[in-house]
Design an enzyme around this catalytic site. Structure first.
Site, short mmCIF file in Angstrom:
data_model
loop_
_atom_site.label_atom_id
_atom_site.label_comp_id
_atom_site.label_asym_id
_atom_site.label_seq_id
_atom_site.Cartn_x
_atom_site.Cartn_y
_atom_site.Cartn_z
N LYS A 184 0.82 -1.22 0.00
CA LYS A 184 0.00 0.00 0.00
C LYS A 184 0.85 1.26 0.00
O LYS A 184 0.64 2.16 -0.81
CB LYS A 184 -0.92 0.06 1.24
CG LYS A 184 -1.98 -1.00 1.29
CD LYS A 184 -2.95 -0.74 2.44
CE LYS A 184 -2.32 -0.84 3.83
NZ LYS A 184 -1.85 -2.18 4.18
N ARG A 198 -10.08 1.80 7.99
CA ARG A 198 -9.76 0.41 8.32
C ARG A 198 -10.87 -0.23 9.14
O ARG A 198 -10.79 -1.43 9.43
CB ARG A 198 -8.48 0.37 9.17
CG ARG A 198 -7.18 0.18 8.37
CD ARG A 198 -6.03 0.31 9.38
NE ARG A 198 -4.86 -0.43 9.03
CZ ARG A 198 -3.72 0.14 8.57
NH1 ARG A 198 -3.66 1.43 8.36
NH2 ARG A 198 -2.66 -0.61 8.35
N ARG A 200 11.05 -6.35 4.98
CA ARG A 200 10.91 -4.97 5.46
C ARG A 200 11.47 -4.84 6.88
O ARG A 200 12.05 -3.82 7.23
CB ARG A 200 9.44 -4.54 5.42
CG ARG A 200 9.25 -3.07 5.72
CD ARG A 200 7.84 -2.61 5.45
NE ARG A 200 6.93 -3.00 6.50
CZ ARG A 200 5.61 -2.83 6.45
NH1 ARG A 200 5.05 -2.28 5.40
NH2 ARG A 200 4.84 -3.20 7.46
N ARG A 217 11.02 -1.20 11.26
CA ARG A 217 9.79 -0.73 11.90
C ARG A 217 9.55 -1.54 13.16
O ARG A 217 9.64 -2.77 13.15
CB ARG A 217 8.61 -0.90 10.94
CG ARG A 217 8.26 0.37 10.22
CD ARG A 217 7.16 0.17 9.23
NE ARG A 217 5.90 -0.28 9.82
CZ ARG A 217 4.73 -0.20 9.20
NH1 ARG A 217 4.67 0.34 7.99
NH2 ARG A 217 3.63 -0.64 9.77
N ARG A 222 -1.50 -7.95 13.41
CA ARG A 222 -1.97 -6.98 12.40
C ARG A 222 -2.72 -7.70 11.28
O ARG A 222 -3.71 -7.20 10.76
CB ARG A 222 -0.77 -6.18 11.85
CG ARG A 222 -0.32 -5.12 12.86
CD ARG A 222 1.07 -4.58 12.60
NE ARG A 222 1.27 -4.13 11.26
CZ ARG A 222 2.41 -4.30 10.58
NH1 ARG A 222 3.44 -4.93 11.11
NH2 ARG A 222 2.51 -3.85 9.37
P1 AMP Z 1 0.46 1.13 8.42
O1 AMP Z 1 1.70 1.94 8.20
O2 AMP Z 1 -0.67 1.54 7.51
O3 AMP Z 1 0.72 -0.34 8.40
O4 AMP Z 1 -0.03 1.48 9.90
C1 AMP Z 1 0.78 1.21 11.02
C2 AMP Z 1 -0.06 1.22 12.30
O5 AMP Z 1 -0.66 2.51 12.47
C3 AMP Z 1 -1.24 0.25 12.31
O6 AMP Z 1 -0.85 -1.06 12.67
C4 AMP Z 1 -2.12 0.90 13.35
O7 AMP Z 1 -1.62 0.70 14.67
C5 AMP Z 1 -1.95 2.37 13.04
N1 AMP Z 1 -2.95 2.81 12.03
C6 AMP Z 1 -2.70 3.24 10.76
N2 AMP Z 1 -3.85 3.54 10.13
C7 AMP Z 1 -4.85 3.31 11.02
C8 AMP Z 1 -6.27 3.40 10.95
N3 AMP Z 1 -6.90 3.80 9.83
N4 AMP Z 1 -6.97 3.07 12.05
C9 AMP Z 1 -6.36 2.68 13.18
N5 AMP Z 1 -5.04 2.53 13.31
C10 AMP Z 1 -4.28 2.84 12.23
#
Ligand code: AMP
Length: 186
Positions: free
Chosen positions: A8, A83, A122, A128, A139
């Protein structure tokens, strides 16, 4: 949309550039806030480190403020939002308020073996803190429980585009451009 490791973030940057709109990544905004030690970062960190979703009220307010900024006025691409079903409803309200409409929801599909490989890679390159095995698993579970159901919602709205996320980054980008071009022209 797409499960963790679907690509993404990588694709969002290229697609947003192609269409000349900002890529708004909730994960990136949270990570920047954690690095800068802000109040928002403090609220988000414990959830992120555990692989849990940050509460809807916190996330929704952050997105609302971000899409009100001038650079998002001509349009924007959201990466990692919505989400949850509550976020879908909130986004509908936000978008009405800006006068935009949601043109398309792109879902990247990638087989599960490839996802694990990408995330492990990654973990080595990006460092990360949420790319450890337990957290990755959590996740993925949350994605299946809370986010995957949104695919049907957007399919019913008639704006869902499923794109094969397997293969080279450029190949996947081309598929997305083509699918979005078709939306633009219809
Ligand atoms: P990502 O970089 O999109 O994988 O997001 C990393 C982390 O940020 C996720 O595992 C959540 O803890 C938090 N996060 C990102 N987007 C959202 C969202 N739309 N709703 C809730 N938590 C989010």
């Amino acid at each position: 949309m797409g499960p963790p490791g679907a690509g993404k973030g990588t694709q969002a940057t290229g697609v947003a550039e192609h269409f000349g709109v900002p890529a708004i990544s909730t994960g990136d905004i949270f990570r920047a806030n954690v690095s800068n030690g802000t109040e928002l970062g403090r609220k988000a960190k414990e959830f992120m480190d555990a692989g849990e979703y940050v509460p809807d009220e916190v996330t929704n307010l952050m997105v609302r403020n971000r899409i009100d900024e001038p650079d998002a006025e001509p349009g924007f691409l959201l990466d990692g939002y919505p989400r949850t079903l509550a976020q879908v409803e909130e986004l509908d309200g936000m978008i009405k308020h800006t006068g935009h409409s949601l043109d398309a929801v792109v879902v990247l599909t990638v087989d599960s073996e490839e996802l694990v490989q990408r995330l492990l890679q990654r973990a080595e390159t990006d460092g990360r803190s949420d790319d450890t095995e337990d957290v990755i698993r959590r996740r993925q579970e949350l994605y299946i429980e809370q986010t995957e159901p949104l695919i049907e919602v957007y399919r019913e709205h008639g704006i869902l585009i499923e794109v094969d996320g397997m293969g080279e980054v450029d190949e996947v980008s081309e598929r997305i451009f083509k699918a979005l071009q078709d939306v633009n022209e219809s």
